[in-house]
Design a protein around this motif. Structure first.
Motif, PDB file in Angstrom:
ATOM      1  N   ALA A 108       0.850  -1.209   0.000  1.00  0.00           N
ATOM      2  CA  ALA A 108       0.000   0.000   0.000  1.00  0.00           C
ATOM      3  C   ALA A 108       0.880   1.252   0.000  1.00  0.00           C
ATOM      4  O   ALA A 108       0.614   2.202  -0.746  1.00  0.00           O
ATOM      5  N   GLU A 109       1.913   1.257   0.826  1.00  0.00           N
ATOM      6  CA  GLU A 109       2.817   2.419   0.862  1.00  0.00           C
ATOM      7  C   GLU A 109       3.510   2.604  -0.483  1.00  0.00           C
ATOM      8  O   GLU A 109       3.622   3.713  -0.999  1.00  0.00           O
ATOM      9  N   GLN A 110       3.959   1.494  -1.050  1.00  0.00           N
ATOM     10  CA  GLN A 110       4.660   1.605  -2.336  1.00  0.00           C
ATOM     11  C   GLN A 110       3.716   2.108  -3.423  1.00  0.00           C
ATOM     12  O   GLN A 110       4.115   2.897  -4.282  1.00  0.00           O
ATOM     13  N   ASN A 111       2.462   1.682  -3.372  1.00  0.00           N
ATOM     14  CA  ASN A 111       1.498   2.165  -4.371  1.00  0.00           C
ATOM     15  C   ASN A 111       1.311   3.674  -4.279  1.00  0.00           C
ATOM     16  O   ASN A 111       1.149   4.342  -5.303  1.00  0.00           O
ATOM     17  N   VAL A 112       1.336   4.214  -3.067  1.00  0.00           N
ATOM     18  CA  VAL A 112       1.221   5.665  -2.906  1.00  0.00           C
ATOM     19  C   VAL A 112       2.464   6.350  -3.488  1.00  0.00           C
ATOM     20  O   VAL A 112       2.356   7.358  -4.194  1.00  0.00           O
ATOM     21  N   VAL A 113       3.647   5.784  -3.209  1.00  0.00           N
ATOM     22  CA  VAL A 113       4.887   6.340  -3.767  1.00  0.00           C
ATOM     23  C   VAL A 113       4.797   6.348  -5.299  1.00  0.00           C
ATOM     24  O   VAL A 113       5.119   7.350  -5.953  1.00  0.00           O
ATOM     25  N   ILE A 114       4.314   5.266  -5.857  1.00  0.00           N
ATOM     26  CA  ILE A 114       4.179   5.156  -7.316  1.00  0.00           C
ATOM     27  C   ILE A 114       3.223   6.233  -7.834  1.00  0.00           C
ATOM     28  O   ILE A 114       3.505   6.907  -8.826  1.00  0.00           O
ATOM     29  N   GLU A 115       2.113   6.438  -7.118  1.00  0.00           N
ATOM     30  CA  GLU A 115       1.127   7.446  -7.543  1.00  0.00           C
ATOM     31  C   GLU A 115       1.730   8.852  -7.474  1.00  0.00           C
ATOM     32  O   GLU A 115       1.513   9.667  -8.374  1.00  0.00           O
ATOM     33  N   ILE A 116       2.511   9.119  -6.437  1.00  0.00           N
ATOM     34  CA  ILE A 116       3.158  10.441  -6.317  1.00  0.00           C
ATOM     35  C   ILE A 116       4.093  10.655  -7.513  1.00  0.00           C
ATOM     36  O   ILE A 116       4.078  11.718  -8.145  1.00  0.00           O
ATOM     37  N   VAL A 117       4.885   9.648  -7.845  1.00  0.00           N
ATOM     38  CA  VAL A 117       5.806   9.774  -8.983  1.00  0.00           C
ATOM     39  C   VAL A 117       5.010   9.985 -10.272  1.00  0.00           C
ATOM     40  O   VAL A 117       5.341  10.845 -11.096  1.00  0.00           O
ATOM     41  N   ARG A 118       3.937   9.252 -10.433  1.00  0.00           N
ATOM     42  CA  ARG A 118       3.111   9.396 -11.655  1.00  0.00           C
ATOM     43  C   ARG A 118       2.585  10.823 -11.794  1.00  0.00           C
ATOM     44  O   ARG A 118       2.592  11.408 -12.874  1.00  0.00           O
TER      45      ARG A 118
END
Ligand SMILES: *Cc1c(COP(=O)(O)O)cnc(C)c1O
Length: 417
Positions: free
Chosen positions: A403-413
């Motif tokens: 879940a944390e990594q998905n948020v990081v991915i969304e921020i980068v996107r």
């Protein structure tokens, strides 16, 4: 350009780049040292970790030292002594001699050359693994045929082009110091990094793939070399009833307490690699479609340890970014981004990222040293500077949740919106 839609809140608990992951066995071996009162630079934990690490890496000897930097220093000193003879006190074994070094790396890789009075010549990076370029290394030998020592690192846990590098070095009769501080457990053609050089070094620093809080090891197949490094690391005492010294020494031996932590961690190395690999794969999947690539490796021959997942932004997707010696600024552009924007945005959400290692030939400490660039399509290049400008390290902590990594991915996107 980052688009905040107010649906992402900063993390309450910081998401780290790479933090220690303890399991319990570490405490057991530390307690064992206390129980037996081996609170010193000798004891069973030290003997055991030397045995376990040598066996794992496939070398005959591992000498436990206070840190990876100490291991690199003694490896480099030993190489210098073999090539040019014993140094007098206050005078390094490499005094007056040039040494070829990886350029895009942590400064510990190359400081050892300076500790021993050598003159570093920095060799450019290549795009395939972000490590030392064999082609630039070959060119360096044409420019400086007298050089007999090459110091290489495996960046972010991805093995360098070892066969090509070894072939170039053999052709010119040069020795290799292999800095495997970031690549413990990584393999090239089935063999562990740290076992390819004439002298190898690993690190157990706090943010490495496994840690003892600090610590490092010198690796070799030669008993004579292992004995010499062990002696140097304990102030070079001769066999005599008193403190007798023929050679200059150092206080570089590992503590038995720290060895206890490492002894506990070694059993979890493969588990950490598997977690780091999963993080890398999820980034690869989650960032698909963006104008970026992850730090690349030789899929056929290499099994990285995936210590840090990094990304490189396509040249034409970079917004303008300026870096002085101490500051970074950028101009937001729709549809584009840059490492500074991504790192600043991640920090706002309590996420730790990091720029790529700034190349050594661009450091004020070393910018007077020669630099041998790589050539791309016949044009002289500076690949290290390019990767530094366009690349960054993403949080790669093995305790980061999906879940944390998905948020990081969304921020980068959103940085590319
Ligand atoms: C961490 C690191 C070192 C130094 O290790 P220490 O144990 O911190 O002294 C050396 N080289 C590289 C490439 C590193 O990342």
């Amino acid at each position: 350009m980052f688009q905040n839609r107010n649906d992402i809140k900063p993390f309450e608990k910081k998401v780290w780049l790479s933090s220690p992951t303890m399991h319990g066995d570490e405490q057991k071996w530390v307690n064992d040292a206390f129980d037996k009162n081996w609170i010193t630079t000798a004891g069973e934990n030290i003997n055991e970790v030397e045995r376990i690490v040598a066996e794992r890496i496939g070398v005959k000897y591992a000498v436990a030292l206070s840190c990876g930097t100490a291991a690199l220093h003694l490896a480099t000193k030993l190489a210098g002594e073999k090539l040019y003879g014993q140094a007098k006190p206050n005078c390094g074994t490499l005094q007056g001699h040039k040494v070829f070094c990886s350029d895009m790396t942590f400064n510990a890789t190359v400081n050892s050359v300076a500790y021993e009075g050598g003159e570093t010549v920095f060799i450019d990076t290549e795009y395939d693994t972000w490590n030392i370029s064999p082609a630039a290394l070959e060119r360096a030998f044409e420019l400086y045929p007298e050089v007999k020592l090459v110091v290489i690192a495996h960046l972010y846990g991805i093995p360098a082009k070892i066969d090509e590098i070894r072939a170039v070095c053999d052709r010119h009769g040069a020795l290799i110091v292999e800095d495997a501080a970031e690549s413990l457990g990584a393999k090239y053609k089935g063999r562990e990094t740290g076992s390819f050089g004439d002298f190898g070094a690993i690190s157990f620093n706090g943010n490495k793939i496994i840690t003892g809080s600090s610590g490092g090891m010198f690796l070799t197949d030669s008993k004579e070399d292992a004995d010499k490094v062990r002696k140097w690391s304990t102030q070079s005492r001769e066999a005599a009833p008193w403190y007798q010294h023929e050679d200059m020494g150092y206080n570089y031996r590992m503590s038995n307490i720290i060895a206890g932590v490492i002894r506990g961690q070694m059993g979890h190395l493969d588990e950490h690699i598997a977690q780091k690999k999963a993080i890398y794969e999820r980034y690869k999947e989650g960032l698909k479609g963006l104008p970026i690539a992850l730090n690349p490796y030789d899929v056929k021959n290499s099994q990285p340890n995936y210590w840090l997942s990094c990304l490189l932004i396509d040249t034409d997707a970079m917004c303008p970014q300026k870096r002085t010696d101490t500051e970074a600024t950028y101009t937001p552009v729709k549809g584009k981004s840059c490492p500074t924007e991504i790192l600043e945005t991640l920090a706002k959400y309590n996420v730790e990222g990091r720029p790529i290692w700034k190349p050594m030939h661009l450091q004020p400490l070393y910018n007077m040293c020669p630099f041998v660039p790589d050539y791309v399509n016949g044009v002289s290049n500076d690949i290290g500077a390019d990767v530094f400008a366009r690349g960054l390290c993403l949080p790669s902590d093995n305790k980061m949740t999906i879940a944390e990594q998905n948020v990081v991915i969304e921020i980068v996107r959103r940085c590319f919106e």
